[in-house]
Enzyme design. Sequence first.
Site, PDB file in Angstrom:
ATOM      1  CG  ASN A 104       7.660  -4.722   0.500  1.00 24.55           C
ATOM      2  OD1 ASN A 104       8.794  -4.489   0.651  1.00 24.55           O
ATOM      3  ND2 ASN A 104       6.524  -4.235   0.891  1.00 24.55           N
ATOM      4  CB  ALA A 150      -0.961   0.027   1.088  1.00 23.56           C
ATOM      5  CB  CYS A 188      -3.525 -10.441   1.781  1.00 22.81           C
ATOM      6  SG  CYS A 188      -2.374 -11.651   2.507  1.00 22.81           S
ATOM      7  CE1 TYR A 248      13.108  -5.153   9.990  1.00 23.02           C
ATOM      8  CE2 TYR A 248      15.386  -4.700   9.947  1.00 23.02           C
ATOM      9  CZ  TYR A 248      14.143  -4.719   9.395  1.00 23.02           C
ATOM     10  OH  TYR A 248      14.114  -4.438   7.953  1.00 23.02           O
ATOM     11  N   GLY A 290       7.265  -1.412  -1.089  1.00 25.44           N
ATOM     12  CA  GLY A 290       6.214  -2.203  -1.925  1.00 25.44           C
ATOM     13  C   GLY A 290       5.533  -1.497  -2.884  1.00 25.44           C
ATOM     14  CB  VAL A 343      14.753   2.033   2.474  1.00 26.74           C
ATOM     15  CG1 VAL A 343      14.231   2.888   1.048  1.00 26.74           C
ATOM     16  CG2 VAL A 343      15.714   1.035   2.075  1.00 26.74           C
ATOM     17  CG  ASP A 398      -0.554  -2.872   2.976  1.00 30.73           C
ATOM     18  OD1 ASP A 398       0.491  -2.499   2.710  1.00 30.73           O
ATOM     19  OD2 ASP A 398      -0.739  -3.042   4.296  1.00 30.73           O
ATOM     20  N   GLY A 404       5.384   2.980   0.752  1.00 27.42           N
ATOM     21  CA  GLY A 404       6.680   2.356   1.256  1.00 27.42           C
ATOM     22  C   GLY A 404       7.367   1.884  -0.219  1.00 27.42           C
TER      23      GLY A 404
HETATM   24  N1  NAI Z   1      13.072   0.842   5.448  1.00 29.77           N
HETATM   25  C1  NAI Z   1      14.271   0.392   5.559  1.00 29.77           C
HETATM   26  O1  NAI Z   1      15.085   1.080   6.156  1.00 29.77           O
HETATM   27  C2  NAI Z   1      14.345  -1.096   5.173  1.00 29.77           C
HETATM   28  C3  NAI Z   1      13.073  -1.894   4.976  1.00 29.77           C
HETATM   29  N2  NAI Z   1      13.449  -3.152   4.615  1.00 29.77           N
HETATM   30  C4  NAI Z   1      12.392  -4.082   4.445  1.00 29.77           C
HETATM   31  O2  NAI Z   1      11.532  -3.547   3.348  1.00 29.77           O
HETATM   32  C5  NAI Z   1      10.137  -3.992   3.578  1.00 29.77           C
HETATM   33  C6  NAI Z   1       9.059  -2.784   3.239  1.00 29.77           C
HETATM   34  O3  NAI Z   1       9.402  -1.848   4.265  1.00 29.77           O
HETATM   35  P1  NAI Z   1       9.019  -0.455   4.247  1.00 29.77           P
HETATM   36  O4  NAI Z   1       8.422  -0.137   2.883  1.00 29.77           O
HETATM   37  O5  NAI Z   1      10.259   0.371   4.727  1.00 29.77           O
HETATM   38  O6  NAI Z   1       8.074  -0.224   5.500  1.00 29.77           O
HETATM   39  P2  NAI Z   1       6.543   0.477   5.549  1.00 29.77           P
HETATM   40  O7  NAI Z   1       6.088   0.423   7.037  1.00 29.77           O
HETATM   41  O8  NAI Z   1       6.818   1.792   4.797  1.00 29.77           O
HETATM   42  O9  NAI Z   1       5.660  -0.353   4.647  1.00 29.77           O
HETATM   43  C7  NAI Z   1       5.514  -1.702   4.951  1.00 29.77           C
HETATM   44  C8  NAI Z   1       3.898  -2.362   4.470  1.00 29.77           C
HETATM   45  O10 NAI Z   1       3.666  -3.237   5.035  1.00 29.77           O
HETATM   46  C9  NAI Z   1       2.395  -3.555   5.491  1.00 29.77           C
HETATM   47  N3  NAI Z   1       2.249  -4.571   6.614  1.00 29.77           N
HETATM   48  C10 NAI Z   1       2.557  -4.683   7.758  1.00 29.77           C
HETATM   49  N4  NAI Z   1       2.164  -5.799   8.454  1.00 29.77           N
HETATM   50  C11 NAI Z   1       1.663  -6.087   7.371  1.00 29.77           C
HETATM   51  C12 NAI Z   1       0.747  -7.934   7.305  1.00 29.77           C
HETATM   52  N5  NAI Z   1       0.658  -8.401   8.661  1.00 29.77           N
HETATM   53  N6  NAI Z   1       0.411  -8.066   6.344  1.00 29.77           N
HETATM   54  C13 NAI Z   1       0.541  -7.464   5.107  1.00 29.77           C
HETATM   55  N7  NAI Z   1       1.019  -6.301   4.986  1.00 29.77           N
HETATM   56  C14 NAI Z   1       1.510  -5.778   6.166  1.00 29.77           C
HETATM   57  C15 NAI Z   1       2.100  -2.121   6.161  1.00 29.77           C
HETATM   58  O11 NAI Z   1       0.636  -1.795   6.169  1.00 29.77           O
HETATM   59  C16 NAI Z   1       2.784  -1.297   4.993  1.00 29.77           C
HETATM   60  O12 NAI Z   1       1.979  -0.828   3.977  1.00 29.77           O
HETATM   61  C17 NAI Z   1      10.251  -4.715   4.814  1.00 29.77           C
HETATM   62  O13 NAI Z   1      10.064  -5.984   4.938  1.00 29.77           O
HETATM   63  C18 NAI Z   1      11.407  -4.092   5.606  1.00 29.77           C
HETATM   64  O14 NAI Z   1      11.792  -5.064   6.463  1.00 29.77           O
HETATM   65  C19 NAI Z   1      14.568  -3.808   4.333  1.00 29.77           C
HETATM   66  C20 NAI Z   1      15.692  -2.824   4.720  1.00 29.77           C
HETATM   67  C21 NAI Z   1      15.643  -1.473   4.918  1.00 29.77           C
HETATM   68  C1  LIG Z   2      21.035   4.537  11.383  1.00 27.71           C
HETATM   69  C2  LIG Z   2      19.773   4.455  11.732  1.00 27.71           C
HETATM   70  C3  LIG Z   2      19.318   2.767  11.651  1.00 27.71           C
HETATM   71  C4  LIG Z   2      17.906   2.722  11.599  1.00 27.71           C
HETATM   72  C5  LIG Z   2      17.237   1.536  11.351  1.00 27.71           C
HETATM   73  C6  LIG Z   2      15.767   1.748  10.788  1.00 27.71           C
HETATM   74  C7  LIG Z   2      15.503   0.705  10.091  1.00 27.71           C
HETATM   75  C8  LIG Z   2      16.301  -0.296   9.533  1.00 27.71           C
HETATM   76  C9  LIG Z   2      15.789  -1.160   8.609  1.00 27.71           C
HETATM   77  C10 LIG Z   2      16.392  -2.135   8.086  1.00 27.71           C
HETATM   78  O1  LIG Z   2      16.233  -2.970   7.513  1.00 27.71           O
HETATM   79  C11 LIG Z   2      18.190  -2.111   8.377  1.00 27.71           C
HETATM   80  C12 LIG Z   2      18.983  -1.130   7.384  1.00 27.71           C
HETATM   81  C13 LIG Z   2      20.019  -0.526   7.896  1.00 27.71           C
HETATM   82  C14 LIG Z   2      20.591  -1.260   9.184  1.00 27.71           C
HETATM   83  C15 LIG Z   2      21.660  -0.086   9.709  1.00 27.71           C
HETATM   84  C16 LIG Z   2      21.962  -0.029  10.859  1.00 27.71           C
HETATM   85  C17 LIG Z   2      21.503  -1.014  11.980  1.00 27.71           C
HETATM   86  C18 LIG Z   2      21.600  -1.169  13.496  1.00 27.71           C
HETATM   87  C19 LIG Z   2      20.664  -1.666  14.107  1.00 27.71           C
HETATM   88  C20 LIG Z   2      20.762  -1.357  15.756  1.00 27.71           C
HETATM   89  O2  LIG Z   2      21.942  -1.461  15.940  1.00 27.71           O
HETATM   90  O3  LIG Z   2      19.859  -1.765  16.295  1.00 27.71           O
END
Ligand code: NAI
Ligand SMILES: CCCCC/C=C\C=C\C(=O)C/C=C\C/C=C\CCCC(=O)O
Length: 257
Positions: free
Chosen positions: A93, A16, A65, A153, A20, A186, A38, A18
């Site tokens: 995602n 929905a 979902c 995490y 995805g 991100v 979502d 980010g």
């Molecule tokens: N934002 C970051 O720094 C990073 C994110 N990721 C991964 O990328 C993926 C997407 O994250 P973002 O877009 O940053 O997060 P976000 O929070 O912006 O988007 C996540 C989406 O997942 C949905 N969601 C949450 N629980 C759910 C469930 N039970 N079933 C279906 N949908 C659900 C939320 O409603 C939201 O729309 C995640 O797996 C995250 O761990 C990986 C590395 C870095």
């Molecule tokens: C530098 C600020 C880190 C904020 C982390 C927020 C989201 C992270 C999502 C990820 O999937 C991981 C991305 C980057 C990792 C960078 C640092 C992680 C350190 C985490 C810790 O020590 O708790």
Amino acid sequence: MTYDIKGKTAIVTGSARGIGKCICSDLLKKGANVVVSDTAEDVGNETTAEFQKEFGESRVVFIRCNVTKEEDLQNLYSKAIATFGYVDIVVNNAGILNEENWKLMMEINVTGLIRSCQLALDNMSTKNKGKGGVVVNLASVAGLMAGEGSKVYHASKHAVYGYTRSQYLTQGTDNVRFNCVCPFLVDTALAQDWDNSNRTFLTSDLIEKLKAHMLKTEDIAEAVIFLIEDESNAGKAYLVTPFQKWDYYEQPSVLPF
Ligand SMILES: NC(=O)C1=CN([C@@H]2O[C@H](COP(=O)(O)OP(=O)(O)OC[C@H]3O[C@@H](n4cnc5c(N)ncnc54)[C@H](O)[C@@H]3O)[C@@H](O)[C@H]2O)C=CC1
Ligand SMILES: CCCCC/C=C\C=C\C(=O)C/C=C\C/C=C\CCCC(=O)O
């Protein structure tokens, strides 16, 4: 070898907003039909309406979902197939970062993702009369390194990495290609909402420095499209950070051959 996305059908969980959402947009630009999916129904419907306006009503649907619910996941796959005829591409995602509610985090980031991969195999494996396909899982650099304040995490993303790599061993019989993407930070709600206080390893100075190097959602979408199109690197993780050239992550073998 390049996999042609045009005319294929893709499911993206947690799309929905980010990362995805951005992946859906790039898949549509490449000519795929897309299932936005979502738990957030209102935002999901808004996103879908936005895409329908830009890419045509018949190419995008929203299917609610919650990936922690077996019946929701089954419904996601069966409705996607009923709408578009087949599912070729799945991007797992959906994910959260919530150390307090760590059991839910494991259910979403690990159990839900694995169940979706199993359903992808049920529907796409040539062993089950499918036509094959591609699955890309959202791991993280957290799946390749230690984390002080978000240990669960990090464990969840290590699981995504290990599960994705293990699928390589049966790719020859399933004809379903698995890869995962490992992004650094991100700029999304997930990262902005993260409580990074009380650290010893990551000082506030260091956190500010790292935050100055956030990736954009467009970067991850570009990497996911690259993985879907690249047929030659099944089972590998793709590391996406602002500090080095994006590339496959080569893990040394522990076996003596
Ligand atoms: N934002 C970051 O720094 C990073 C994110 N990721 C991964 O990328 C993926 C997407 O994250 P973002 O877009 O940053 O997060 P976000 O929070 O912006 O988007 C996540 C989406 O997942 C949905 N969601 C949450 N629980 C759910 C469930 N039970 N079933 C279906 N949908 C659900 C939320 O409603 C939201 O729309 C995640 O797996 C995250 O761990 C990986 C590395 C870095
Ligand atoms: C530098 C600020 C880190 C904020 C982390 C927020 C989201 C992270 C999502 C990820 O999937 C991981 C991305 C980057 C990792 C960078 C640092 C992680 C350190 C985490 C810790 O020590 O708790």
